[in-house]
Motif scaffolding. Sequence first.
Motif, mmCIF file in Angstrom:
data_model
loop_
_atom_site.group_PDB
_atom_site.id
_atom_site.type_symbol
_atom_site.label_atom_id
_atom_site.label_comp_id
_atom_site.label_asym_id
_atom_site.label_seq_id
_atom_site.Cartn_x
_atom_site.Cartn_y
_atom_site.Cartn_z
ATOM 1 N N MET A 1 0.850 -1.199 0.000
ATOM 2 C CA MET A 1 0.000 0.000 0.000
ATOM 3 C C MET A 1 0.884 1.246 0.000
ATOM 4 N N LYS A 2 0.635 2.123 -0.954
ATOM 5 C CA LYS A 2 1.393 3.366 -1.049
ATOM 6 C C LYS A 2 0.682 4.443 -0.236
ATOM 7 N N VAL A 3 1.399 5.036 0.706
ATOM 8 C CA VAL A 3 0.834 6.057 1.595
ATOM 9 C C VAL A 3 1.569 7.373 1.378
ATOM 10 N N LEU A 4 0.792 8.442 1.173
ATOM 11 C CA LEU A 4 1.363 9.773 0.970
ATOM 12 C C LEU A 4 0.874 10.717 2.045
ATOM 13 N N LEU A 5 1.811 11.434 2.672
ATOM 14 C CA LEU A 5 1.471 12.506 3.607
ATOM 15 C C LEU A 5 1.497 13.821 2.845
ATOM 16 N N ILE A 6 0.354 14.525 2.835
ATOM 17 C CA ILE A 6 0.226 15.811 2.165
ATOM 18 C C ILE A 6 0.386 16.899 3.207
ATOM 19 N N ILE A 7 1.389 17.773 3.023
ATOM 20 C CA ILE A 7 1.731 18.769 4.031
ATOM 21 C C ILE A 7 1.514 20.167 3.465
ATOM 22 N N PRO A 8 0.336 20.771 3.702
ATOM 23 C CA PRO A 8 0.134 22.154 3.259
ATOM 24 C C PRO A 8 0.947 23.097 4.141
ATOM 25 N N ALA A 9 1.592 24.080 3.513
ATOM 26 C CA ALA A 9 2.457 24.974 4.288
ATOM 27 C C ALA A 9 2.359 26.395 3.756
ATOM 28 N N TYR A 10 1.997 27.297 4.637
ATOM 29 C CA TYR A 10 2.000 28.719 4.296
ATOM 30 C C TYR A 10 2.777 29.464 5.371
ATOM 31 N N ASN A 11 3.900 30.039 4.990
ATOM 32 C CA ASN A 11 4.780 30.763 5.918
ATOM 33 C C ASN A 11 5.151 29.898 7.120
ATOM 34 N N GLU A 12 5.682 28.710 6.837
ATOM 35 C CA GLU A 12 6.055 27.770 7.900
ATOM 36 C C GLU A 12 7.571 27.575 7.975
ATOM 37 N N GLU A 13 8.324 28.647 7.763
ATOM 38 C CA GLU A 13 9.783 28.528 7.796
ATOM 39 C C GLU A 13 10.296 28.054 9.157
ATOM 40 N N ALA A 14 9.553 28.329 10.214
ATOM 41 C CA ALA A 14 9.985 27.934 11.557
ATOM 42 C C ALA A 14 9.742 26.457 11.838
ATOM 43 N N ASN A 15 8.895 25.809 11.024
ATOM 44 C CA ASN A 15 8.465 24.453 11.368
ATOM 45 C C ASN A 15 8.705 23.395 10.295
ATOM 46 N N ILE A 16 8.764 23.785 9.036
ATOM 47 C CA ILE A 16 8.653 22.800 7.960
ATOM 48 C C ILE A 16 9.807 21.809 7.929
ATOM 49 N N LEU A 17 11.018 22.240 8.190
ATOM 50 C CA LEU A 17 12.156 21.322 8.140
ATOM 51 C C LEU A 17 12.047 20.264 9.233
ATOM 52 N N LYS A 18 11.703 20.675 10.447
ATOM 53 C CA LYS A 18 11.567 19.714 11.541
ATOM 54 C C LYS A 18 10.423 18.743 11.273
ATOM 55 N N THR A 19 9.313 19.256 10.748
ATOM 56 C CA THR A 19 8.172 18.386 10.437
ATOM 57 C C THR A 19 8.589 17.295 9.459
ATOM 58 N N CYS A 20 9.272 17.666 8.395
ATOM 59 C CA CYS A 20 9.678 16.685 7.380
ATOM 60 C C CYS A 20 10.783 15.768 7.888
ATOM 61 N N THR A 21 11.698 16.313 8.677
ATOM 62 C CA THR A 21 12.775 15.485 9.245
ATOM 63 C C THR A 21 12.204 14.424 10.181
ATOM 64 N N ASP A 22 11.211 14.794 10.982
ATOM 65 C CA ASP A 22 10.576 13.830 11.882
ATOM 66 C C ASP A 22 9.911 12.697 11.103
ATOM 67 N N ILE A 23 9.282 13.028 9.973
ATOM 68 C CA ILE A 23 8.643 11.999 9.149
ATOM 69 C C ILE A 23 9.700 11.034 8.614
ATOM 70 N N LYS A 24 10.789 11.573 8.081
ATOM 71 C CA LYS A 24 11.839 10.727 7.497
ATOM 72 C C LYS A 24 12.510 9.853 8.555
ATOM 73 N N LYS A 25 12.672 10.389 9.758
ATOM 74 C CA LYS A 25 13.279 9.615 10.841
ATOM 75 C C LYS A 25 12.373 8.492 11.313
ATOM 76 N N TYR A 26 11.066 8.754 11.296
ATOM 77 C CA TYR A 26 10.126 7.779 11.846
ATOM 78 C C TYR A 26 9.992 6.554 10.963
ATOM 79 N N SER A 27 9.824 6.751 9.666
ATOM 80 C CA SER A 27 9.554 5.598 8.809
ATOM 81 C C SER A 27 9.857 5.913 7.358
ATOM 82 N N LYS A 28 10.396 4.923 6.662
ATOM 83 C CA LYS A 28 10.600 5.031 5.218
ATOM 84 C C LYS A 28 9.364 4.568 4.461
ATOM 85 N N LYS A 29 8.348 4.094 5.174
ATOM 86 C CA LYS A 29 7.149 3.566 4.523
ATOM 87 C C LYS A 29 6.258 4.673 3.968
ATOM 88 N N PHE A 30 6.401 5.888 4.511
ATOM 89 C CA PHE A 30 5.526 6.977 4.116
ATOM 90 C C PHE A 30 6.253 7.937 3.179
#
Length: 232
Positions: A1-30
Amino acid sequence: MKVLLIIPAYNEEANILKTCTDIKKYSKKFDFIVINDGSKDKTGEICRENKLPCINLVHNLGIGGAVQTGYKYAYENGYDIAVQFDGDGQHEVKYVEDIIKPILEGQADFVIGSRFVSDLSEFKSTGMRRFGIKVISFFIKLFTGVKIYDTTSGFRAMNKKIIKEFARYYPTEYPEPVSTTELLKKGYQVEEIPVKMKDREGGVSSIRAWKNAYYMINVILSIFVVSIRRYK
């Protein structure tokens, strides 16, 4: 099963890198895709410099348009499940497993990650917003017969059939409560699963306190209009 996380971002310079890094650290399945909704800050630059999968919208479309861009991407690339996942650090990636489980088991078409169906989440938003959520919940129950507790949650998962529907049409105004109402009226199985959420880690929410009364009145009117439509 292919799972995609859709991340809408508007002026999220303070958060977006950490959000994506946490996803990559947690699992390669998503897989994930950032929808940079015409940000005026460094959100797009951060995505580019860190080679984050990203679609850059030239103009700000708002949350509805940004998320629908993600659904179109999911549909065109054959994903089985799409998960809306905020870019502001409020959602924890480990709960993705919980909200996709009912879909994987064929028990639900659409799953909402909810702050209000258990005491798991200590963060419940402000008192005024909680009141507004309860009012919206009342009207969704009135018009559909189904009680939805976290009506404005941006942590939502859906199966392939709903991905296709949302890729074709998705409400641009008040998208979470209105789209949920539409799915219920169409007979889809909607379920709420408890998740833990946090306050945003930086930046400013696009929904300001002065908009709350206006928001609530208009979302109720929108839910009413959706509820009286005829669906095949």
